[in-house]
Design a protein around this motif. Structure first.
Motif, PDB file in Angstrom:
ATOM      1  N   VAL A 116      13.086   0.515  59.172  1.00  0.00           N
ATOM      2  CA  VAL A 116      12.560   1.597  58.110  1.00  0.00           C
ATOM      3  C   VAL A 116      11.704   2.409  58.959  1.00  0.00           C
ATOM      4  CG1 VAL A 116      11.155   1.698  56.296  1.00  0.00           C
ATOM      5  CG2 VAL A 116      12.725  -0.222  56.277  1.00  0.00           C
ATOM      6  N   THR A 117      11.082   1.868  59.799  1.00  0.00           N
ATOM      7  CA  THR A 117      10.326   2.927  60.637  1.00  0.00           C
ATOM      8  C   THR A 117      11.291   3.859  61.420  1.00  0.00           C
ATOM      9  OG1 THR A 117       8.704   1.318  61.094  1.00  0.00           O
ATOM     10  CG2 THR A 117       8.668   3.125  62.898  1.00  0.00           C
ATOM     11  N   ALA A 118      12.376   3.453  61.949  1.00  0.00           N
ATOM     12  CA  ALA A 118      13.093   4.475  62.585  1.00  0.00           C
ATOM     13  C   ALA A 118      13.604   5.592  61.595  1.00  0.00           C
ATOM     14  CB  ALA A 118      14.157   3.920  63.407  1.00  0.00           C
ATOM     15  N   ALA A 119      14.125   4.768  60.339  1.00  0.00           N
ATOM     16  CA  ALA A 119      14.776   5.839  59.331  1.00  0.00           C
ATOM     17  C   ALA A 119      13.823   6.702  58.859  1.00  0.00           C
ATOM     18  CB  ALA A 119      15.204   5.049  58.121  1.00  0.00           C
TER      19      ALA A 119
ATOM     20  N   MET B  91       6.780 -18.398  58.146  1.00  0.00           N
ATOM     21  CA  MET B  91       6.594 -17.785  59.497  1.00  0.00           C
ATOM     22  C   MET B  91       7.677 -16.683  59.650  1.00  0.00           C
ATOM     23  SD  MET B  91       5.559 -17.870  62.789  1.00  0.00           S
ATOM     24  CE  MET B  91       4.964 -19.455  62.996  1.00  0.00           C
ATOM     25  N   PRO B  92       7.264 -15.436  60.153  1.00  0.00           N
ATOM     26  CA  PRO B  92       7.811 -14.102  60.272  1.00  0.00           C
ATOM     27  C   PRO B  92       8.890 -14.239  61.162  1.00  0.00           C
ATOM     28  CG  PRO B  92       5.864 -13.759  61.334  1.00  0.00           C
ATOM     29  CD  PRO B  92       5.620 -15.157  60.226  1.00  0.00           C
ATOM     30  N   ASP B  93      10.225 -13.938  60.953  1.00  0.00           N
ATOM     31  CA  ASP B  93      11.342 -14.182  61.803  1.00  0.00           C
ATOM     32  C   ASP B  93      11.653 -13.022  62.121  1.00  0.00           C
ATOM     33  OD1 ASP B  93      12.744 -13.155  59.379  1.00  0.00           O
ATOM     34  OD2 ASP B  93      13.214 -15.177  58.758  1.00  0.00           O
ATOM     35  N   ASN B  94      13.035 -12.933  62.568  1.00  0.00           N
ATOM     36  CA  ASN B  94      13.711 -11.678  63.224  1.00  0.00           C
ATOM     37  C   ASN B  94      14.028 -10.687  62.027  1.00  0.00           C
ATOM     38  OD1 ASN B  94      13.376 -12.267  65.814  1.00  0.00           O
ATOM     39  ND2 ASN B  94      15.736 -13.263  65.945  1.00  0.00           N
ATOM     40  N   PHE B  95      14.022 -11.080  60.959  1.00  0.00           N
ATOM     41  CA  PHE B  95      14.625 -10.400  59.592  1.00  0.00           C
ATOM     42  C   PHE B  95      13.338  -9.397  59.353  1.00  0.00           C
ATOM     43  CE2 PHE B  95      13.777  -9.700  55.220  1.00  0.00           C
ATOM     44  CZ  PHE B  95      14.618  -8.924  54.890  1.00  0.00           C
ATOM     45  N   VAL B  96      12.198  -9.832  59.406  1.00  0.00           N
ATOM     46  CA  VAL B  96      11.012  -8.972  59.368  1.00  0.00           C
ATOM     47  C   VAL B  96      10.751  -8.114  59.995  1.00  0.00           C
ATOM     48  CG1 VAL B  96       8.643  -9.245  58.921  1.00  0.00           C
ATOM     49  CG2 VAL B  96       9.928 -11.157  58.080  1.00  0.00           C
ATOM     50  N   TRP B  97      10.578  -8.493  61.416  1.00  0.00           N
ATOM     51  CA  TRP B  97      10.694  -7.220  62.530  1.00  0.00           C
ATOM     52  C   TRP B  97      11.596  -6.255  62.526  1.00  0.00           C
ATOM     53  CZ3 TRP B  97       5.954  -8.144  62.561  1.00  0.00           C
ATOM     54  CH2 TRP B  97       5.330  -9.203  62.879  1.00  0.00           C
ATOM     55  N   GLN B  98      12.996  -6.995  62.083  1.00  0.00           N
ATOM     56  CA  GLN B  98      13.976  -5.856  62.204  1.00  0.00           C
ATOM     57  C   GLN B  98      13.914  -4.954  61.000  1.00  0.00           C
ATOM     58  OE1 GLN B  98      17.621  -8.264  62.220  1.00  0.00           O
ATOM     59  NE2 GLN B  98      17.272  -8.948  64.242  1.00  0.00           N
TER      60      GLN B  98
ATOM     61  N   GLU C 237       7.176  -1.939  68.736  1.00  0.00           N
ATOM     62  CA  GLU C 237       6.724  -0.732  67.710  1.00  0.00           C
ATOM     63  C   GLU C 237       5.425  -0.956  67.011  1.00  0.00           C
ATOM     64  OE1 GLU C 237      11.099  -0.715  68.071  1.00  0.00           O
ATOM     65  OE2 GLU C 237       9.637  -2.395  67.904  1.00  0.00           O
ATOM     66  N   VAL C 238       4.892  -2.139  66.578  1.00  0.00           N
ATOM     67  CA  VAL C 238       3.852  -2.534  66.161  1.00  0.00           C
ATOM     68  C   VAL C 238       2.606  -1.765  66.909  1.00  0.00           C
ATOM     69  CG1 VAL C 238       2.321  -4.084  65.114  1.00  0.00           C
ATOM     70  CG2 VAL C 238       4.789  -4.384  64.810  1.00  0.00           C
ATOM     71  N   ASN C 239       1.725  -1.110  66.096  1.00  0.00           N
ATOM     72  CA  ASN C 239       0.516  -0.526  67.025  1.00  0.00           C
ATOM     73  C   ASN C 239      -0.790  -0.835  65.914  1.00  0.00           C
ATOM     74  OD1 ASN C 239       0.802   1.407  64.785  1.00  0.00           O
ATOM     75  ND2 ASN C 239       1.311   3.039  66.161  1.00  0.00           N
ATOM     76  N   HIS C 240      -0.554  -1.515  65.059  1.00  0.00           N
ATOM     77  CA  HIS C 240      -1.733  -1.725  63.976  1.00  0.00           C
ATOM     78  C   HIS C 240      -1.643  -2.876  63.319  1.00  0.00           C
ATOM     79  CE1 HIS C 240      -3.675  -0.811  60.105  1.00  0.00           C
ATOM     80  NE2 HIS C 240      -4.470  -0.075  61.007  1.00  0.00           N
ATOM     81  N   LEU C 241      -2.841  -3.604  63.285  1.00  0.00           N
ATOM     82  CA  LEU C 241      -3.039  -4.749  62.252  1.00  0.00           C
ATOM     83  C   LEU C 241      -4.325  -4.701  61.438  1.00  0.00           C
ATOM     84  CD1 LEU C 241      -2.479  -7.338  65.250  1.00  0.00           C
ATOM     85  CD2 LEU C 241      -0.788  -6.763  63.399  1.00  0.00           C
TER      86      LEU C 241
END
Length: 300
Positions: free
Chosen positions: A177-180, A165-172, A210-214
């Motif tokens: 990386v997106t911000a950088a 299950m994706p946790d906060n680590f994945v989303w962080q 931030e997620v805008n695509h699946l």
């Protein structure tokens, strides 16, 4: 009668429409791997609200490009060396996780006088393909020097290997990386948060903003949440049905054993479920046995 597969395109369209309704602002890429890149299924996905199509095999994307010349197409697997030129030719948005492949695509695009759109796949715990954060940033800096490259997105795979299950680590990780990368001057059109394993996040509206695509395939095709391997109640699970002939039916130990001319040679290692009462008790290379309390006309 040879086994046949019946496809209910209305249910494909309905499944796509339901998923799109959960997050109207997200871009939905309909993944056609599970149906061999079938153009009619792809059209149903688009009719249900998908804006893009995605597959992992160039031969299928080639057919889709011919059928849908203006629809954005995504190549989900890094292209092989002898596929680079054709990937550029067909204007495929390409997922990459290797510096050498990204550079090779840049050279192929420059040679053709065209741009190539790339999405960087991040390593987020699946232990499959993916760039670590420092690798992603280093590659992004390199790509700034490649005029033929448009770095258009970052992506993560969730639950493809470990079923975690994706946790906060994945989303962080995705957010950081997106911000950088954006600080380097890239606009990043696609922040791709996963596949059919994030359906529960769609339903509870807990995807990061931030997620805008699946990239969704199995949930549209089979109505499945691939993380839990459970059917999503609001989605049709029977868009694909198999019809096969019962070649023998005998009562044994209080049940009817119905031997069907359908086996692993036809279905591989996928699973089937009878639509009628009964259960599949045996499946081998040549036959499938449905056990039931009454004789069935098998459709499943």
């Amino acid at each position: 009668m040879l086994p046949t597969v019946q496809i209910n395109l209305a249910k494909i369209r309905s499944n796509a429409a339901f998923l799109k309704s959960l997050a109207p602002g997200l871009l939905l890429a309909g993944v056609t791997k599970g149906c061999g890149g079938d153009a009619k299924v792809a059209a149903a996905m688009l009719a249900g609200g998908a804006e893009q199509l995605a597959d992992s095999r160039l031969k299928r994307l080639r057919r889709l490009r011919k059928r849908f010349p203006k629809v954005p197409l995504i190549m989900l697997r890094q292209p092989l060396k002898d596929e680079l030129d054709e990937v550029v030719k067909h204007n495929l948005i390409t997922v990459v996780s290797c510096k050498s492949v990204a550079n090779a695509l840049a050279k192929a695009a420059a040679k053709q006088g065209k741009d190539i759109s790339l999405i960087l796949m991040l390593e987020a715990g699946s232990l499959r393909e993916g760039l670590f954060p420092d690798e992603a940033l280093a590659l992004a800096k390199t790509l700034k020097e490649q005029p033929a490259v448009k770095l258009d997105g970052v992506a993560v795979n969730i639950g493809c290997y470990q079923g975690k299950m994706p946790d906060n680590f994945v989303w962080q990780l995705l957010q950081q990386v997106t911000a950088a990368i954006k600080k380097l001057g890239f606009s990043l059109k696609y922040i791709s948060g996963g596949n059919s394993s994030v359906v529960s996040f769609l339903k509870t509206k807990t995807l990061p903003q931030e997620v805008n695509h699946l990239r969704i395939g199995e949930a549209i095709l089979l109505g499945m949440d691939t993380l839990s391997n459970q059917q999503v109640p609001e989605l049709a699970a029977d868009a694909f049905t198999v019809e096969a002939e019962v070649v023998e039916s005998k009562k044994k130990n209080g049940y009817y054993n119905q031997v069907v001319a359908l086996g692993r040679q036809e279905v591989g290692f996928g699973s089937l479920q009878p639509l009628n009462a009964g259960e599949i008790s045996i499946i081998n290379s040549d036959h499938l046995v449905v056990r039931s309390k009454q004789v069935l006309a098998l459709t499943g």
